[in-house]
Design a protein around this motif. Structure first.
Motif, PDB file in Angstrom:
ATOM      1  N   GLY A   1       0.784  -1.221   0.000  1.00  0.00           N
ATOM      2  CA  GLY A   1       0.000   0.000   0.000  1.00  0.00           C
ATOM      3  C   GLY A   1       0.819   1.275   0.000  1.00  0.00           C
ATOM      4  N   GLU A   2       2.147   1.168   0.077  1.00  0.00           N
ATOM      5  CA  GLU A   2       2.989   2.359   0.041  1.00  0.00           C
ATOM      6  C   GLU A   2       3.441   2.640  -1.387  1.00  0.00           C
ATOM      7  OE1 GLU A   2       5.488   3.272   3.408  1.00  0.00           O
ATOM      8  OE2 GLU A   2       5.044   1.302   4.241  1.00  0.00           O
ATOM      9  N   ASP A   3       4.345   3.614  -1.545  1.00  0.00           N
ATOM     10  CA  ASP A   3       4.663   4.127  -2.877  1.00  0.00           C
ATOM     11  C   ASP A   3       5.195   3.065  -3.836  1.00  0.00           C
ATOM     12  OD1 ASP A   3       3.982   6.745  -2.104  1.00  0.00           O
ATOM     13  OD2 ASP A   3       5.949   7.034  -1.219  1.00  0.00           O
ATOM     14  N   TYR A   4       6.217   2.335  -3.410  1.00  0.00           N
ATOM     15  CA  TYR A   4       6.894   1.391  -4.297  1.00  0.00           C
ATOM     16  C   TYR A   4       7.065   0.057  -3.573  1.00  0.00           C
ATOM     17  CZ  TYR A   4       7.936   5.603  -6.994  1.00  0.00           C
ATOM     18  OH  TYR A   4       7.827   6.759  -7.714  1.00  0.00           O
ATOM     19  N   ALA A   5       5.950  -0.585  -3.255  1.00  0.00           N
ATOM     20  CA  ALA A   5       6.000  -1.854  -2.527  1.00  0.00           C
ATOM     21  C   ALA A   5       6.663  -2.947  -3.358  1.00  0.00           C
ATOM     22  CB  ALA A   5       4.596  -2.283  -2.130  1.00  0.00           C
ATOM     23  N   ASP A   6       6.565  -2.846  -4.678  1.00  0.00           N
ATOM     24  CA  ASP A   6       7.170  -3.826  -5.579  1.00  0.00           C
ATOM     25  C   ASP A   6       8.238  -3.152  -6.424  1.00  0.00           C
ATOM     26  OD1 ASP A   6       5.361  -5.946  -4.804  1.00  0.00           O
ATOM     27  OD2 ASP A   6       3.824  -4.876  -5.946  1.00  0.00           O
ATOM     28  N   ALA A   7       9.090  -3.960  -7.007  1.00  0.00           N
ATOM     29  CA  ALA A   7      10.104  -3.419  -7.922  1.00  0.00           C
ATOM     30  C   ALA A   7       9.426  -2.805  -9.143  1.00  0.00           C
ATOM     31  CB  ALA A   7      11.068  -4.517  -8.344  1.00  0.00           C
ATOM     32  N   ILE A   8      10.009  -1.737  -9.668  1.00  0.00           N
ATOM     33  CA  ILE A   8       9.499  -1.127 -10.896  1.00  0.00           C
ATOM     34  C   ILE A   8       9.653  -2.116 -12.043  1.00  0.00           C
ATOM     35  CG2 ILE A   8       9.853   0.778 -12.518  1.00  0.00           C
ATOM     36  CD1 ILE A   8      10.861   2.436 -10.134  1.00  0.00           C
ATOM     37  N   ALA A   9       8.651  -2.171 -12.898  1.00  0.00           N
ATOM     38  CA  ALA A   9       8.650  -3.130 -14.008  1.00  0.00           C
ATOM     39  C   ALA A   9       9.928  -3.030 -14.821  1.00  0.00           C
ATOM     40  CB  ALA A   9       7.438  -2.880 -14.903  1.00  0.00           C
ATOM     41  N   SER A  10      10.451  -4.175 -15.208  1.00  0.00           N
ATOM     42  CA  SER A  10      11.694  -4.305 -15.985  1.00  0.00           C
ATOM     43  C   SER A  10      12.931  -3.964 -15.172  1.00  0.00           C
ATOM     44  CB  SER A  10      11.659  -3.458 -17.271  1.00  0.00           C
ATOM     45  OG  SER A  10      10.571  -3.835 -18.087  1.00  0.00           O
ATOM     46  N   THR A  11      12.773  -3.730 -13.866  1.00  0.00           N
ATOM     47  CA  THR A  11      13.861  -3.494 -12.907  1.00  0.00           C
ATOM     48  C   THR A  11      14.941  -2.530 -13.424  1.00  0.00           C
ATOM     49  OG1 THR A  11      15.070  -5.470 -13.633  1.00  0.00           O
ATOM     50  CG2 THR A  11      13.491  -5.731 -11.810  1.00  0.00           C
ATOM     51  N   PRO A  12      14.569  -1.297 -13.785  1.00  0.00           N
ATOM     52  CA  PRO A  12      15.571  -0.338 -14.270  1.00  0.00           C
ATOM     53  C   PRO A  12      16.432   0.214 -13.132  1.00  0.00           C
ATOM     54  CG  PRO A  12      13.449   0.731 -14.047  1.00  0.00           C
ATOM     55  CD  PRO A  12      13.224  -0.716 -13.710  1.00  0.00           C
ATOM     56  N   VAL A  13      17.613   0.694 -13.466  1.00  0.00           N
ATOM     57  CA  VAL A  13      18.491   1.336 -12.486  1.00  0.00           C
ATOM     58  C   VAL A  13      17.883   2.665 -12.061  1.00  0.00           C
ATOM     59  CG1 VAL A  13      20.771   2.303 -12.070  1.00  0.00           C
ATOM     60  CG2 VAL A  13      20.527   0.263 -13.488  1.00  0.00           C
ATOM     61  N   ILE A  14      17.854   2.926 -10.753  1.00  0.00           N
ATOM     62  CA  ILE A  14      17.294   4.175 -10.234  1.00  0.00           C
ATOM     63  C   ILE A  14      18.402   5.229 -10.148  1.00  0.00           C
ATOM     64  CG2 ILE A  14      16.264   5.261  -8.187  1.00  0.00           C
ATOM     65  CD1 ILE A  14      14.736   2.630  -7.763  1.00  0.00           C
ATOM     66  N   THR A  15      18.147   6.391 -10.761  1.00  0.00           N
ATOM     67  CA  THR A  15      19.159   7.447 -10.834  1.00  0.00           C
ATOM     68  C   THR A  15      18.674   8.767 -10.229  1.00  0.00           C
ATOM     69  OG1 THR A  15      18.413   7.905 -13.089  1.00  0.00           O
ATOM     70  CG2 THR A  15      20.349   6.487 -12.837  1.00  0.00           C
ATOM     71  N   GLY A  16      17.524   8.757  -9.586  1.00  0.00           N
ATOM     72  CA  GLY A  16      17.045   9.973  -8.932  1.00  0.00           C
ATOM     73  C   GLY A  16      15.851   9.678  -8.045  1.00  0.00           C
ATOM     74  N   ILE A  17      15.830  10.260  -6.841  1.00  0.00           N
ATOM     75  CA  ILE A  17      14.688  10.165  -5.928  1.00  0.00           C
ATOM     76  C   ILE A  17      14.464  11.549  -5.333  1.00  0.00           C
ATOM     77  CG2 ILE A  17      13.754   9.113  -3.826  1.00  0.00           C
ATOM     78  CD1 ILE A  17      15.594   6.753  -4.218  1.00  0.00           C
ATOM     79  N   HIS A  18      13.203  11.985  -5.309  1.00  0.00           N
ATOM     80  CA  HIS A  18      12.896  13.289  -4.711  1.00  0.00           C
ATOM     81  C   HIS A  18      11.491  13.270  -4.124  1.00  0.00           C
ATOM     82  CE1 HIS A  18      13.179  17.647  -4.123  1.00  0.00           C
ATOM     83  NE2 HIS A  18      11.919  17.711  -4.512  1.00  0.00           N
ATOM     84  N   GLU A  19      11.353  13.762  -2.896  1.00  0.00           N
ATOM     85  CA  GLU A  19      10.027  13.913  -2.296  1.00  0.00           C
ATOM     86  C   GLU A  19       9.468  15.267  -2.717  1.00  0.00           C
ATOM     87  OE1 GLU A  19       7.697  13.755   1.977  1.00  0.00           O
ATOM     88  OE2 GLU A  19       9.813  14.274   1.928  1.00  0.00           O
ATOM     89  N   TYR A  20       8.479  15.236  -3.592  1.00  0.00           N
ATOM     90  CA  TYR A  20       7.885  16.429  -4.183  1.00  0.00           C
ATOM     91  C   TYR A  20       6.666  16.826  -3.348  1.00  0.00           C
ATOM     92  CZ  TYR A  20       5.080  18.949  -7.749  1.00  0.00           C
ATOM     93  OH  TYR A  20       4.293  19.846  -8.431  1.00  0.00           O
ATOM     94  N   ARG A  21       6.754  17.976  -2.680  1.00  0.00           N
ATOM     95  CA  ARG A  21       5.693  18.458  -1.803  1.00  0.00           C
ATOM     96  C   ARG A  21       5.079  19.707  -2.431  1.00  0.00           C
ATOM     97  NH1 ARG A  21       9.319  17.879   3.657  1.00  0.00           N
ATOM     98  NH2 ARG A  21       7.677  19.129   4.611  1.00  0.00           N
ATOM     99  N   TYR A  22       3.770  19.675  -2.653  1.00  0.00           N
ATOM    100  CA  TYR A  22       3.134  20.778  -3.371  1.00  0.00           C
ATOM    101  C   TYR A  22       1.739  21.032  -2.817  1.00  0.00           C
ATOM    102  CZ  TYR A  22       0.891  16.989  -6.041  1.00  0.00           C
ATOM    103  OH  TYR A  22       0.200  15.857  -6.402  1.00  0.00           O
ATOM    104  N   ALA A  23       1.042  22.036  -3.401  1.00  0.00           N
ATOM    105  CA  ALA A  23      -0.273  22.470  -2.922  1.00  0.00           C
ATOM    106  C   ALA A  23      -0.188  22.832  -1.436  1.00  0.00           C
ATOM    107  CB  ALA A  23      -1.336  21.417  -3.179  1.00  0.00           C
ATOM    108  N   THR A  24       0.782  23.705  -1.109  1.00  0.00           N
ATOM    109  CA  THR A  24       1.031  24.145   0.270  1.00  0.00           C
ATOM    110  C   THR A  24       1.231  22.954   1.189  1.00  0.00           C
ATOM    111  OG1 THR A  24      -0.585  25.879  -0.259  1.00  0.00           O
ATOM    112  CG2 THR A  24       0.366  25.936   1.935  1.00  0.00           C
ATOM    113  N   ASP A  25       1.964  21.986   0.691  1.00  0.00           N
ATOM    114  CA  ASP A  25       2.335  20.776   1.420  1.00  0.00           C
ATOM    115  C   ASP A  25       1.144  19.874   1.729  1.00  0.00           C
ATOM    116  OD1 ASP A  25       4.413  19.198   2.307  1.00  0.00           O
ATOM    117  OD2 ASP A  25       4.309  19.918   4.362  1.00  0.00           O
TER     118      ASP A  25
END
Length: 459
Positions: A55-79
């Motif tokens: 039930g969280e953001d990425y409980a499973d591996a992303i399809a085709s298991t690509p290499v991850i090259t960036g992660i950012h917590e994007y907070r918007y609409a006045t958080d």
């Protein structure tokens, strides 16, 4: 008659000290500190790496298991809203691994890292390979490319859109650097800044370090911009332009025709934007890595490039084993809940992927110096290979107060995981070995094997 001497181990313990001379160690130094971190006055097993739960953001591996090259917590609409944005392979993903790439160009590759900045409720991304898009995402629909430059400039050459590797936001301006150097307008020692309050518009005249076609903060070749940071203390507020050989500080100028000027410089460079970690405005401190060591910004202002003042002086043997050609790919993050700064690095001759975490404990330290720095070394267990780390709030915790910060990791196999200090003592199910060894003289002469009996341990 023999003489019995009771050895007392002092508390609190200090961090790892790799000095080869036993007499140079204090009683509280550790000569081994692997896969541990400090818990109050004691040393305990480090947090383990776990996958996100159901039930969280990425409980499973992303399809085709690509290499991850960036992660950012994007907070918007006045958080009020939050998305965990991940760049993996040739795509941009949000939350439940939904691609929002659209027509944006992203080149897959383990070393094609991304940087992020937020402005006016939008997220901007820069990085990747030469020719990749400078893009914008607003929280709905797909990301879209931002035209960084597309006109005939002072050199008389009509250029296509020029890419950049680093983006930053401060004082209501956007800043872009890391140009690829293929034409004069792409000088990798020139910094561009956006129109005021508009990161979608990048006038050709808005440059720091030279004209639109020539100049630069330094003569490039062995020097180049490696990113941006900011610094605030009780004396002022600065934008920092990071380069391989120097850190340049920039201040605002009341003159509207020249609103940003270079104020001063620090003798040490920084290997990359993600190798610079601010500990917050209240602390007035930042930690960063140069090609020669890991530094306190305060100490650098006082001592410049004096080697024995580097924070990494106690672990200089480990630092010397880092792969020099991969220092620029170092990823660092600050874990405020635990008071830790982590550097994800590549160690060992011939190594081509990150395999080590240098952990600096900053809790309760009034002034960070080589003498007060408490280092431990973390090695992952099993086959998990981290390619990226970032500080973020968990998805489930975001909806229920109080929320918690974690250090998130992105693997080379499309997994988004996190270090959890509450009961997770394996790395995604694989155990790891923890080792602690105090200074040699705590139990007598170095090199002499001793048995210890009738030991009392105070808990």
């Amino acid at each position: 008659m023999g003489k019995f001497v009771l050895a007392r181990i002092p508390f609190p313990l200090r961090g790892l000290n790799e000095d080869e001379n036993p007499s140079a160690l204090s009683d509280a130094d550790l000569v081994e500190a692997e896969n541990v971190f400090f818990r109050g006055n004691s040393v305990g097993t480090r947090p383990g790496l776990e996958d996100e739960g159901s039930g969280e953001d990425y409980a499973d591996a992303i399809a085709s298991t690509p290499v991850i090259t960036g992660i950012h917590e994007y907070r918007y609409a006045t958080d009020a809203n939050r998305k965990l944005v991940v760049v993996a392979g040739a795509n941009i993903f949000v939350d439940d691994a939904t691609s929002v790439t659209g027509a944006v160009t992203i080149t897959a590759g383990a070393d094609n890292y991304w940087t992020f900045a937020e402005h006016k409720d939008a997220l901007y991304g820069a990085g990747g390979a030469n020719g990749d898009s400078f893009w914008k995402y607003t929280g709905t629909g797909n990301a879209s490319a931002v035209t960084f430059q597309s006109d005939t400039n002072a050199d008389g050459v009509a250029d296509a859109s020029i890419d950049c590797k680093y983006v930053f936001q401060k004082w209501n301006y956007g800043f872009a650097g890391g140009l690829n150097g293929t034409v004069p307008d792409d000088n990798p020692m020139v910094v561009r800044y956006s129109a005021l309050n508009d990161m979608d518009t990048w006038p050709i005249a808005n440059t720091i370090g030279g004209s639109s076609a020539v100049g630069g903060l330094d003569s490039y070749g062995d020097n180049y911009v490696t990113g941006f940071a900011d610094w605030t203390d009780n004396k002022g507020d600065w934008l920092l332009i990071l380069t391989r050989k120097r850190i340049y500080s920039v201040i605002q100028n009341p003159n509207a025709l020249d609103p940003l000027i270079v104020d001063s410089e620090i003798a040490n460079g920084c290997v990359g934007q993600r190798a610079f970690v601010s500990l917050g405005t209240d602390s007035g401190e930042a930690i960063y890595m140069s090609e020669y060591g890991i530094h306190s910004l305060r100490q650098s202002q006082q001592h410049g490039s004096t080697a024995d003042k580097f924070l990494s002086w106690p672990i200089r043997k480990t630092f010397a084993k880092l792969r020099r050609s991969r220092l620029r790919y170092t990823r660092a993050a600050y874990w405020p809940d635990e008071g830790l700064v982590l550097f994800l690095v590549t160690a060992g001759h011939g190594s081509t992927e990150h395999n080590l975490l240098l952990c600096l404990d900053v809790r309760g330290v009034e002034e960070l110096t080589a003498a007060t720095a408490r280092w431990t070394i973390w090695r992952l267990g099993g086959s998990t290979v981290l390619n990226e780390i970032e500080t973020a709030r968990s998805g489930s915790a975001y909806s229920t107060a109080p929320f918690r910060y974690f250090i998130y990791g992105g693997t080379k196999a499309g997994r988004v995981c996190r270090f959890n200090p509450s009961g997770a003592y394996s790395d995604r199910g694989t155990g790891f070995t923890s080792r602690v060894k105090t200074a040699h003289r705590n139990f007598g002469t170095p090199g002499t094997t001793k048995g210890v009996g009738d030991v009392w341990i105070s808990l």
